[in-house]
Design a protein around this motif. Structure first.
Motif, PDB file in Angstrom:
ATOM      1  N   GLY A   3       0.816  -1.210   0.000  1.00 54.58           N
ATOM      2  CA  GLY A   3       0.000   0.000   0.000  1.00 54.58           C
ATOM      3  C   GLY A   3       0.851   1.262   0.000  1.00 54.58           C
ATOM      4  O   GLY A   3       0.533   2.242  -0.696  1.00 54.58           O
ATOM      5  N   MET A   4       1.933   1.246   0.770  1.00 54.91           N
ATOM      6  CA  MET A   4       2.818   2.418   0.822  1.00 54.91           C
ATOM      7  C   MET A   4       3.462   2.671  -0.543  1.00 54.91           C
ATOM      8  O   MET A   4       3.543   3.805  -0.997  1.00 54.91           O
ATOM      9  CB  MET A   4       3.907   2.224   1.887  1.00 54.91           C
ATOM     10  CG  MET A   4       3.359   2.246   3.304  1.00 54.91           C
ATOM     11  SD  MET A   4       2.638   3.822   3.760  1.00 54.91           S
ATOM     12  CE  MET A   4       4.069   4.843   3.776  1.00 54.91           C
ATOM     13  N   PHE A   5       3.948   1.623  -1.184  1.00 56.69           N
ATOM     14  CA  PHE A   5       4.550   1.782  -2.500  1.00 56.69           C
ATOM     15  C   PHE A   5       3.516   2.218  -3.541  1.00 56.69           C
ATOM     16  O   PHE A   5       3.820   2.997  -4.434  1.00 56.69           O
ATOM     17  CB  PHE A   5       5.263   0.506  -2.944  1.00 56.69           C
ATOM     18  CG  PHE A   5       6.567   0.270  -2.246  1.00 56.69           C
ATOM     19  CD1 PHE A   5       7.584   1.195  -2.305  1.00 56.69           C
ATOM     20  CD2 PHE A   5       6.779  -0.896  -1.531  1.00 56.69           C
ATOM     21  CE1 PHE A   5       8.785   1.002  -1.657  1.00 56.69           C
ATOM     22  CE2 PHE A   5       7.973  -1.115  -0.871  1.00 56.69           C
ATOM     23  CZ  PHE A   5       8.980  -0.172  -0.934  1.00 56.69           C
ATOM     24  N   ALA A   6       2.303   1.710  -3.422  1.00 59.66           N
ATOM     25  CA  ALA A   6       1.249   2.096  -4.368  1.00 59.66           C
ATOM     26  C   ALA A   6       0.930   3.585  -4.242  1.00 59.66           C
ATOM     27  O   ALA A   6       0.751   4.285  -5.245  1.00 59.66           O
ATOM     28  CB  ALA A   6      -0.005   1.254  -4.136  1.00 59.66           C
ATOM     29  N   VAL A   7       0.890   4.086  -3.025  1.00 60.44           N
ATOM     30  CA  VAL A   7       0.611   5.513  -2.813  1.00 60.44           C
ATOM     31  C   VAL A   7       1.796   6.357  -3.275  1.00 60.44           C
ATOM     32  O   VAL A   7       1.627   7.391  -3.922  1.00 60.44           O
ATOM     33  CB  VAL A   7       0.272   5.780  -1.338  1.00 60.44           C
ATOM     34  CG1 VAL A   7       0.255   7.270  -1.045  1.00 60.44           C
ATOM     35  CG2 VAL A   7      -1.070   5.151  -0.979  1.00 60.44           C
ATOM     36  N   LYS A   8       3.009   5.900  -2.951  1.00 59.04           N
ATOM     37  CA  LYS A   8       4.205   6.657  -3.308  1.00 59.04           C
ATOM     38  C   LYS A   8       4.368   6.805  -4.824  1.00 59.04           C
ATOM     39  O   LYS A   8       4.740   7.864  -5.311  1.00 59.04           O
ATOM     40  CB  LYS A   8       5.457   5.984  -2.729  1.00 59.04           C
ATOM     41  CG  LYS A   8       6.738   6.712  -3.050  1.00 59.04           C
ATOM     42  CD  LYS A   8       7.916   6.061  -2.391  1.00 59.04           C
ATOM     43  CE  LYS A   8       9.220   6.685  -2.789  1.00 59.04           C
ATOM     44  NZ  LYS A   8       9.455   7.985  -2.255  1.00 59.04           N
ATOM     45  N   PHE A   9       4.070   5.757  -5.572  1.00 58.51           N
ATOM     46  CA  PHE A   9       4.273   5.787  -7.005  1.00 58.51           C
ATOM     47  C   PHE A   9       2.999   6.092  -7.776  1.00 58.51           C
ATOM     48  O   PHE A   9       2.968   5.972  -8.996  1.00 58.51           O
ATOM     49  CB  PHE A   9       4.884   4.467  -7.484  1.00 58.51           C
ATOM     50  CG  PHE A   9       6.271   4.248  -6.938  1.00 58.51           C
ATOM     51  CD1 PHE A   9       7.305   5.091  -7.299  1.00 58.51           C
ATOM     52  CD2 PHE A   9       6.521   3.202  -6.069  1.00 58.51           C
ATOM     53  CE1 PHE A   9       8.582   4.906  -6.809  1.00 58.51           C
ATOM     54  CE2 PHE A   9       7.805   2.995  -5.565  1.00 58.51           C
ATOM     55  CZ  PHE A   9       8.831   3.859  -5.929  1.00 58.51           C
ATOM     56  N   GLY A  10       1.949   6.493  -7.096  1.00 57.56           N
ATOM     57  CA  GLY A  10       0.755   6.974  -7.748  1.00 57.56           C
ATOM     58  C   GLY A  10      -0.117   5.909  -8.377  1.00 57.56           C
ATOM     59  O   GLY A  10      -0.907   6.193  -9.258  1.00 57.56           O
ATOM     60  N   VAL A  11       0.000   4.680  -7.934  1.00 56.98           N
ATOM     61  CA  VAL A  11      -0.806   3.604  -8.484  1.00 56.98           C
ATOM     62  C   VAL A  11      -2.205   3.635  -7.890  1.00 56.98           C
ATOM     63  O   VAL A  11      -3.187   3.372  -8.566  1.00 56.98           O
ATOM     64  CB  VAL A  11      -0.140   2.227  -8.239  1.00 56.98           C
ATOM     65  CG1 VAL A  11      -1.006   1.088  -8.764  1.00 56.98           C
ATOM     66  CG2 VAL A  11       1.231   2.191  -8.882  1.00 56.98           C
ATOM     67  N   ALA A  12      -2.273   3.966  -6.614  1.00 58.81           N
ATOM     68  CA  ALA A  12      -3.590   3.976  -5.931  1.00 58.81           C
ATOM     69  C   ALA A  12      -4.077   5.387  -5.738  1.00 58.81           C
ATOM     70  O   ALA A  12      -3.373   6.318  -5.585  1.00 58.81           O
ATOM     71  CB  ALA A  12      -3.480   3.283  -4.586  1.00 58.81           C
TER      72      ALA A  12
END
Length: 56
Positions: free
Chosen positions: A47-56
């Motif tokens: 979840g953190m990586f998804a938010v950081k890279f704009g996926v979520a």
């Protein structure tokens, strides 16, 4: 929220894995907690990586 869902899925998975191996209730609880924490941490980092890279 994703980490909580990951924890619940891991707990269910751990419970059934211990039941399949013939474990008693403390074994099932220990597996459920261990797998729950592991799945929760993985879901948290995803979840953190998804938010950081704009996926979520």
């Amino acid at each position: 929220m994703i980490a909580f869902i990951g924890f619940l899925l891991g707990a269910v998975f751990g419970w059934f894995k211990a039941a399949k191996r013939g474990g008693n209730t403390p074994d099932k609880l220990q597996y459920a907690f261990g797998f729950g924490v592991a799945f929760g941490l993985v879901a948290f980092f995803i979840g953190m990586f998804a938010v950081k890279f704009g996926v979520a």
